[in-house]
Design a protein around this motif. Structure first.
Motif, mmCIF file in Angstrom:
data_model
loop_
_atom_site.group_PDB
_atom_site.id
_atom_site.type_symbol
_atom_site.label_atom_id
_atom_site.label_comp_id
_atom_site.label_asym_id
_atom_site.label_seq_id
_atom_site.Cartn_x
_atom_site.Cartn_y
_atom_site.Cartn_z
ATOM 1 N N PHE A 20 0.799 -1.241 -0.156
ATOM 2 C CA PHE A 20 0.337 -0.053 0.584
ATOM 3 C C PHE A 20 0.769 1.284 -0.020
ATOM 4 O O PHE A 20 0.624 2.502 -1.034
ATOM 5 C CB PHE A 20 -1.142 -0.200 0.767
ATOM 6 N N ARG A 21 1.319 1.251 1.045
ATOM 7 C CA ARG A 21 2.652 2.376 1.131
ATOM 8 C C ARG A 21 2.905 2.186 -0.495
ATOM 9 O O ARG A 21 4.084 3.755 -1.096
ATOM 10 C CB ARG A 21 3.729 2.238 2.164
ATOM 11 N N ALA A 24 0.964 4.644 -2.266
ATOM 12 C CA ALA A 24 0.336 5.334 -2.334
ATOM 13 C C ALA A 24 1.693 6.929 -2.614
ATOM 14 O O ALA A 24 1.604 7.752 -2.450
ATOM 15 C CB ALA A 24 -0.111 5.468 -0.408
ATOM 16 N N GLU A 48 -0.908 11.521 5.851
ATOM 17 C CA GLU A 48 -0.566 11.172 4.306
ATOM 18 C C GLU A 48 -0.128 11.594 3.176
ATOM 19 O O GLU A 48 -0.748 12.667 3.449
ATOM 20 C CB GLU A 48 -0.892 9.785 3.828
ATOM 21 N N PRO A 74 -5.806 3.117 4.404
ATOM 22 C CA PRO A 74 -4.457 2.699 4.523
ATOM 23 C C PRO A 74 -4.939 1.569 4.603
ATOM 24 O O PRO A 74 -5.680 1.263 6.163
ATOM 25 C CB PRO A 74 -3.945 3.604 5.420
ATOM 26 N N PRO A 75 -4.485 0.352 5.438
ATOM 27 C CA PRO A 75 -4.004 0.070 3.401
ATOM 28 C C PRO A 75 -4.450 -1.006 2.844
ATOM 29 O O PRO A 75 -4.700 -2.263 1.877
ATOM 30 C CB PRO A 75 -3.022 -1.347 4.181
#
Length: 148
Positions: A20-21, A24, A48, A74-75
């Motif tokens: 996810f990160r 993103a 974020e 998230p996530p």
């Protein structure tokens, strides 16, 4: 003009939060869509930087368009819309991240209408090809991160 609907899937041998990160992060997202260049125009409204309300400009050659993040959970989920420019209208991208045995499943759907006849099929083909190239790099990066 017919709406284009592209469905992409990918398994990552990495935890969902890592995957996810990665997606993103606007810089990583821009690298995924080679030969696109990505520039952050506005940070998100949350902690974020790539969260709701953030805007990125994507450039492919002389074509420029802006994508605005409209959902950020998230996530699990990221959604964006093209809000300015580009050869398409009604463009929406949705990424769903699911925990599966051994890692994370990404289900990515892109829908759009073309502004000009016959361009939609061409753009859909280019996006699919770019995905296949870029996602291989993302898979390797995340596998390396989870092994450290």
């Amino acid at each position: 003009m017919a709406q284009q609907n592209i469905k992409l899937q990918q398994f990552f041998a990495a935890p969902r939060v890592v995957v996810f990160r990665h997606f993103a992060d606007h810089d990583n997202f821009g690298r995924l869509w080679w030969p696109a260049r990505c520039k952050v125009l506005r940070r998100g409204e949350t902690e974020e930087p790539g969260g709701i309300g953030s805007v990125r400009e994507m450039r492919i050659g002389t074509i420029r368009f802006q994508e605005t993040i409209t959902a950020f959970d998230p996530p699990q989920r990221i959604e964006y819309r093209v809000t300015s420019g580009g050869p398409f209208k009604n463009h929406v991208g949705q990424m769903e991240f699911s925990e599966v045995p051994g890692g994370t499943q990404l289900d990515y759907q892109i829908e759009f209408d073309s502004r000009w006849p016959l361009v939609g099929n061409f753009v859909a083909g280019v996006l699919h090809t770019a995905w296949l190239r870029g996602v291989a790099v993302a898979v390797d990066r995340m596998a390396a991160r989870s092994n450290t």
